[in-house]
Design a protein around this motif. Structure first.
Motif, PDB file in Angstrom:
ATOM      1  N   ASN A   1      41.448  -8.706  18.214  1.00 45.84           N
ATOM      2  CA  ASN A   1      42.526  -9.514  18.790  1.00 45.84           C
ATOM      3  C   ASN A   1      42.004 -10.860  19.293  1.00 45.84           C
TER       4      ASN A   1
ATOM      5  N   GLN B   1      41.330 -13.187  16.402  1.00 44.25           N
ATOM      6  CA  GLN B   1      42.556 -13.739  15.824  1.00 44.25           C
ATOM      7  C   GLN B   1      43.128 -14.856  16.690  1.00 44.25           C
TER       8      GLN B   1
ATOM      9  N   GLY C   1      43.331 -18.548  15.420  1.00 47.31           N
ATOM     10  CA  GLY C   1      44.689 -19.069  15.355  1.00 47.31           C
ATOM     11  C   GLY C   1      44.841 -20.369  16.113  1.00 47.31           C
TER      12      GLY C   1
ATOM     13  N   LEU D   1      48.596 -15.926  13.534  1.00 49.31           N
ATOM     14  CA  LEU D   1      47.374 -15.256  13.973  1.00 49.31           C
ATOM     15  C   LEU D   1      47.404 -14.978  15.473  1.00 49.31           C
TER      16      LEU D   1
ATOM     17  N   GLY E   1      47.285 -11.357  17.447  1.00 46.54           N
ATOM     18  CA  GLY E   1      46.147 -11.021  18.281  1.00 46.54           C
ATOM     19  C   GLY E   1      46.364 -11.011  19.774  1.00 46.54           C
TER      20      GLY E   1
END
Length: 310
Positions: free
Chosen positions: A206, A209, A213, A221, A225
């Protein structure tokens, strides 16, 4: 070259610590809420806190028991300064709010004191002293609050390094502070106990991401996450109405929502300011339904850092 000034005043913004998935290592500054500090050079080789005003006043005046005082003591010792500091603190952040109140005081004091040096340090170089000050309140050195205050925006704060993470300028956070107090030490006690390995794997995925992102400007993303599987489940019961508040944020279109710092404040990340406004209104209403009045802060995630005031 002109001589350094004898007095300076600085402001430090508050912060959202942890940002859900980055316990003790990830945080971002928040606009519109913070602490100020006025620092004056004195001949005595010591640190004196002469006044504390504002939202909180019943804080220790002994430098070694105060986050701002502790930070200046660490600065003096490391640089072997031939002078000391007199410090006044103006609190704009309530204690036990999850908005970085203890960290903001020490960062504001450091930035003001740094302006009084003949050769001021870069913001990153103040990090060890900010960690020393933060430890006075929390009992440990973690940079998820002081890091973003020093650099601004979203910051990855490891033990000895600060890294600014790029975030789209349009992304905003809604931060809602219920009129309740949750002491950091109590919130940390809730985290005691064993964790399963698969939880660490999921949290790592997470966090990756979210960071990727942000750098790519990929909201998808971040949505995938921004979910805390380690800390939030253990602290949520300490915050009245949390589940409803988080649900309200997500229903309003937020990319994700979680506890700000140790709580009880709750944040929501949104792709636009308009979405953040809708989320904040819905979150505040959910807190009201749980019996809590609340305050709202809307801020770009890429918020400015602490600064010296004119």
């Amino acid at each position: 070259m002109s001589a350094a000034p004898r007095q300076a005043r600085a402001f430090s913004p508050g912060s959202v610590g942890n940002v859900g998935v980055g316990f003790d290592i990830l945080g971002h500054a928040i606009a519109g809420l913070g602490d100020s500090a006025t620092v004056r050079k004195i001949d005595a080789p010591t640190v004196r806190i002469t006044a504390i005003t504002g939202a909180v006043t019943d804080l220790p005046l002994e430098a070694h028991r105060n986050t701002a005082g502790g930070a200046l003591l660490a600065l003096r010792e490391a640089l072997d300064l031939p002078f000391g500091f007199a410090l006044e603190i103006e609190k704009g952040i309530p204690l036990g709010s999850g908005l970085g109140g203890s960290a903001a005081s020490c960062v504001a004091a450091l930035v003001a004191a740094n302006a009084l040096l003949d050769a001021p340090l870069a913001a990153e170089a103040l990090y060890p002293f900010a960690l020393a000050g933060e430890a006075v309140a929390s009992g440990g050195k973690h940079g998820d609050n002081v890091g973003p205050m020093l650099l601004g925006g979203l910051v990855l704060a490891t033990a000895d390094r600060l890294t600014r993470i790029s975030v789209p300028a349009t992304w905003h956070a809604a931060v809602v502070h219920p009129h309740a107090v949750l002491e950091t030490r109590r919130a940390r006690e809730a985290l005691q106990g064993a964790y399963a390995l698969h939880q660490f794997v999921m949290q790592s995925a997470n966090l990756a991401q979210v960071l990727l992102g942000c750098e790519r400007g990929d909201a998808g993303l971040v949505r995938a996450g921004l979910s805390d599987v380690l800390v939030e489940p253990r602290r949520a019961p300490l915050i009245g109405g949390f589940a409803a508040v988080k649900h309200a944020a997500l229903e309003a279109g937020a990319m994700g929502s979680s506890i700000s710092g140790a709580g009880p404040s709750v944040f929501a990340w949104c792709e636009t300011k308009a979405t953040a406004e809708r989320a904040a209104t819905a979150m505040s209403a959910a807190f009201a339904n749980a019996g809590f009045a609340s305050d709202i802060v809307l801020t770009p995630i890429a918020c400015p850092a602490a600064k010296v005031l004119p």
